[in-house]
Design an enzyme around this catalytic site. Structure first.
Site, short mmCIF file in Angstrom:
data_model
loop_
_atom_site.label_atom_id
_atom_site.label_comp_id
_atom_site.label_asym_id
_atom_site.label_seq_id
_atom_site.Cartn_x
_atom_site.Cartn_y
_atom_site.Cartn_z
N ASP A 38 1.05 -1.15 0.12
CA ASP A 38 -0.05 -0.01 0.19
C ASP A 38 0.97 1.11 0.04
O ASP A 38 1.89 1.26 0.59
CB ASP A 38 -0.91 0.04 1.26
CG ASP A 38 -2.14 0.68 1.00
OD1 ASP A 38 -3.18 0.20 0.92
OD2 ASP A 38 -2.11 2.09 0.80
N THR A 129 -13.44 -3.82 -8.14
CA THR A 129 -14.53 -3.82 -8.98
C THR A 129 -14.63 -2.68 -10.18
O THR A 129 -14.41 -1.44 -9.75
CB THR A 129 -15.78 -3.51 -8.16
OG1 THR A 129 -15.98 -4.43 -7.24
CG2 THR A 129 -17.00 -3.34 -9.02
N GLU A 159 -14.37 -10.05 -6.84
CA GLU A 159 -14.52 -10.58 -5.41
C GLU A 159 -16.02 -10.22 -5.19
O GLU A 159 -16.80 -9.51 -5.48
CB GLU A 159 -13.71 -9.59 -4.29
CG GLU A 159 -13.83 -8.09 -4.58
CD GLU A 159 -15.14 -7.86 -3.56
OE1 GLU A 159 -15.57 -8.32 -2.78
OE2 GLU A 159 -15.38 -6.69 -3.90
N LYS A 212 -19.55 -9.32 -12.04
CA LYS A 212 -19.32 -8.49 -10.98
C LYS A 212 -20.59 -7.38 -10.97
O LYS A 212 -21.30 -7.34 -9.86
CB LYS A 212 -18.15 -8.00 -10.57
CG LYS A 212 -17.87 -7.00 -9.68
CD LYS A 212 -18.05 -7.58 -8.27
CE LYS A 212 -18.21 -6.51 -7.15
NZ LYS A 212 -18.01 -6.99 -5.90
N GLY A 261 -35.97 -1.96 4.59
CA GLY A 261 -35.18 -1.29 5.49
C GLY A 261 -35.48 0.24 5.04
O GLY A 261 -36.11 0.74 3.94
N CYS A 268 -20.25 -0.27 -1.89
CA CYS A 268 -20.31 -1.13 -3.04
C CYS A 268 -21.58 -0.93 -4.04
O CYS A 268 -21.44 -0.46 -5.24
CB CYS A 268 -20.46 -2.64 -2.79
SG CYS A 268 -18.73 -3.08 -2.06
N LYS A 271 -22.11 2.62 -5.58
CA LYS A 271 -21.02 3.12 -6.54
C LYS A 271 -21.26 2.28 -7.81
O LYS A 271 -21.10 2.63 -9.00
CB LYS A 271 -19.94 3.38 -5.95
CG LYS A 271 -18.93 2.30 -5.92
CD LYS A 271 -17.58 2.41 -5.25
CE LYS A 271 -16.83 1.05 -5.10
NZ LYS A 271 -16.52 0.29 -6.18
N ARG A 335 -19.67 4.68 4.65
CA ARG A 335 -19.64 5.03 3.54
C ARG A 335 -21.07 4.79 2.77
O ARG A 335 -21.45 3.88 2.91
CB ARG A 335 -18.44 4.52 2.70
CG ARG A 335 -17.11 5.36 3.07
CD ARG A 335 -16.00 4.52 2.23
NE ARG A 335 -16.07 3.00 2.54
CZ ARG A 335 -14.99 2.28 1.82
NH1 ARG A 335 -14.19 2.72 0.94
NH2 ARG A 335 -15.27 0.92 2.10
C1 UGA Z 1 -21.83 -6.29 -1.57
C2 UGA Z 1 -22.14 -7.64 -1.97
O1 UGA Z 1 -23.24 -8.36 -1.14
C3 UGA Z 1 -21.22 -8.51 -2.03
O2 UGA Z 1 -21.37 -9.81 -2.80
C4 UGA Z 1 -19.88 -7.86 -2.86
O3 UGA Z 1 -18.68 -8.44 -3.04
C5 UGA Z 1 -19.63 -6.31 -2.19
O4 UGA Z 1 -20.93 -5.58 -2.12
C6 UGA Z 1 -18.69 -5.78 -3.16
O5 UGA Z 1 -18.97 -5.24 -4.06
O6 UGA Z 1 -17.59 -5.48 -2.77
P1 UGA Z 1 -21.64 -5.30 1.07
O7 UGA Z 1 -21.87 -4.02 0.42
O8 UGA Z 1 -20.47 -5.69 1.98
O9 UGA Z 1 -21.43 -6.45 -0.02
O10 UGA Z 1 -22.81 -5.51 1.92
P2 UGA Z 1 -24.49 -6.26 1.72
O11 UGA Z 1 -24.62 -7.15 2.78
O12 UGA Z 1 -24.50 -6.73 0.32
O13 UGA Z 1 -25.28 -5.02 2.14
C7 UGA Z 1 -25.33 -3.87 1.24
C8 UGA Z 1 -26.63 -2.87 1.80
O14 UGA Z 1 -27.75 -3.57 1.36
C9 UGA Z 1 -26.53 -2.78 3.28
O15 UGA Z 1 -26.72 -1.45 3.39
C10 UGA Z 1 -27.65 -3.52 3.84
O16 UGA Z 1 -28.09 -3.05 4.82
C11 UGA Z 1 -28.60 -3.61 2.57
N1 UGA Z 1 -29.45 -4.83 2.47
C12 UGA Z 1 -28.97 -6.01 2.29
C13 UGA Z 1 -30.62 -4.49 2.64
O17 UGA Z 1 -31.28 -3.42 2.99
N2 UGA Z 1 -31.78 -5.52 2.48
C14 UGA Z 1 -31.24 -6.88 2.30
O18 UGA Z 1 -31.90 -7.71 2.14
C15 UGA Z 1 -29.77 -6.98 2.18
#
Ligand code: UGA
Length: 441
Positions: A38, A129, A159, A212, A261, A268, A271, A335
């Site tokens: 890094d 990504t 990923e 992705k 929610g 992720c 963006k 974020r």
């Molecule tokens: C997301 C994807 O799930 C991963 O597979 C991916 O690798 C990642 O982005 C990425 O591109 O790096 P992440 O952003 O860590 O992962 O979190 P998630 O668990 O997917 O949740 C994202 C958002 O959706 C959160 O704000 C969560 O509260 C919301 N969410 C999720 C809901 O409002 N309802 C749901 O049923 C699920």
């Protein structure tokens, strides 16, 4: 079943954010020799001591163990990593620009640096990504900047890690996607992932890049879809939990990602949606559906705000206790967190916010300076006209509501994550409002 690699590989990881750090620590735990790079000297100094720049469950232990076993090391020198490692993963940030495009300048800089230091065959893998066709840009950049007669391959290996369960997701993937242009690159990546015994989808680089963006867009679509259905439930007194169950048991739809929610967030989905819409537009495809998904998500935050306003009547000088600042539980990441947007808007209307989060308060201080930070959930509700739930941390599920009721000015709970039972809340004497579920008076 997870086993160790048959032949340890030397792996360079450029960029030690969530993705790079998890990937590096996990590859090391499979028996490989990993060097993480890094350009942030402070961060590297911290990591060398086994201190984490982010909160991710299990990561600190994994990093410490692998440093001790001499399988994981940290440096600020790309040159060291490129000289030592046959496989180099690009895991740098690809933040959004104002117009929604992904900013790929870090990917370009790293590609140039890799090219400059290569003296023999290297496999350069994009894990960050990126929009489709970045792989060919990386290849072109390396070709232009590399010495003559040095062979290399470029591959895409997106990923699918979720923050909060990144290590588990890495070691137990639903699938591994590798986009390659040569048999050699395919073999290296297959060998690397062999210990995970996961299905491997081998494809061309462009298809891997699209997989992705399409995966994240599809998941985001499911959330906006269920949020819209929840709003209909609110109108007619139906129960979104039952509706989601009834929809999700159809295996073609699936029950995951149908939790309604106060909107989705994180670094992720918002963006990647924007970047996918932009790249598609440049390719002449208008992603009307995905634009609606992003719009519905913005609307959802406002819809929740309106719920708060409707129940408090005037916002000015009201005190609201907020539980949850991170964009989801088990992370300190704020974020694009809906909680931050919602609090900022409440504060703009004159609300006094008392907020608590188990991990994200330090990060929140940088963006929310009018907020009072509480020492725990009970401190957050002191004198509050309403308690608002914005992140579903497990510790918020089991609170002493008798104590909370005594501490609050008015027993009103507005739950943006549907974590409590409406019947129980009513029994406890609360007015309880949640999303897409009948209000029990
Ligand atoms: C997301 C994807 O799930 C991963 O597979 C991916 O690798 C990642 O982005 C990425 O591109 O790096 P992440 O952003 O860590 O992962 O979190 P998630 O668990 O997917 O949740 C994202 C958002 O959706 C959160 O704000 C969560 O509260 C919301 N969410 C999720 C809901 O409002 N309802 C749901 O049923 C699920």
């Amino acid at each position: 079943m997870i086993s160790e690699v048959e032949t340890a590989m030397k792996i360079g990881i450029i960029g030690t954010g969530y993705v790079g750090l998890t990937t590096g620590a996990c590859f090391a735990s499979l028996g490989n020799d990993v060097l993480c790079v890094d350009n942030n000297e402070k961060k590297i100094a911290m990591l060398k001591k086994g201190h984490m720049p982010i909160y991710e469950p299990g990561l600190e232990e994994l990093v410490k163990t692998n440093i001790k076993e001499n399988r994981l090391a940290f440096t600020t020198s790309i040159s060291d990593a490129v000289k030592k490692c046959e496989v180099v993963f690009i895991c740098v940030n690809t933040p959004p620009k104002e117009n929604g495009d992904a900013d790929l300048s870090a990917v370009e800089v790293v590609s140039q640096a890799i090219a400059k230091h290569m003296t023999s065959y290297r496999l350069i893998v994009e894990k960050s990504t990126v929009p489709v066709e970045t792989g060919s840009r990386v290849k072109q950049t390396i070709k232009v900047n590399a010495r003559k007669n040095v062979n290399f391959d470029v591959a895409s290996n997106p990923e699918f890690l979720k923050e909060g369960s990144a290590i588990h997701d890495f070691l137990n993937p639903d699938r591994v996607v590798i986009g390659v242009e040569s048999k050699k690159a395919e073999k290296i990546l297959r060998d690397l992932y062999k210990p995970l015994s996961a299905p491997i989808v081998v494809t061309d680089i462009q298809s891997a890049e699209i997989i992705k963006h399409a995966s994240n867009s599809f998941l985001a679509s499911k959330i906006s879809f269920i949020n819209l259905i929840a709003r209909i439930c609110d109108r007619v007194g139906a129960d979104i939990n039952k509706v989601a169950e009834g929809i999700g048991l159809d295996h073609r739809i699936g029950k995951d990602f149908l939790r309604p929610g106060a909107g989705f967030g994180g670094f992720c989905f918002p963006k990647d949606l924007a970047a996918f819409i932009r790249i598609a537009e440049k390719l002449g495809v208008e992603m009307k559906m995905l634009k609606a998904v992003a719009e519905a998500n913005e609307d959802q935050k406002n819809y929740f705000l309106k719920m708060i306003e409707d129940n408090l009547w005037n916002l000015k000088n009201k005190t609201v206790g907020v539980l949850g600042l991170s964009f989801k539980p088990d992370t300190d990441d704020i974020r694009f967190a809906p909680a931050i947007d919602i609090i900022l808007k409440l504060e703009r209307e004159g609300v006094k916010v008392r907020a608590f989060d188990p991990q994200a308060i330090n990060n929140a201080r940088a963006v929310l300076n009018g907020t009072v930070y509480a020492k725990d959930s009970y401190d957050a509700v002191k004198g509050a006209d309403a308690l608002v739930i914005l992140t579903e941390w497990n510790e918020f599920r089991q609170l002493d509501f008798k104590r909370i009721k005594k501490l609050m000015k008015r027993p009103l709970v507005i739950d943006g994550r549907n974590i409590y039972s409406p019947e129980k809340m009513r029994e406890l004497g609360f007015q309880y409002i949640s999303i897409g579920r009948p209000t029990v008076q």
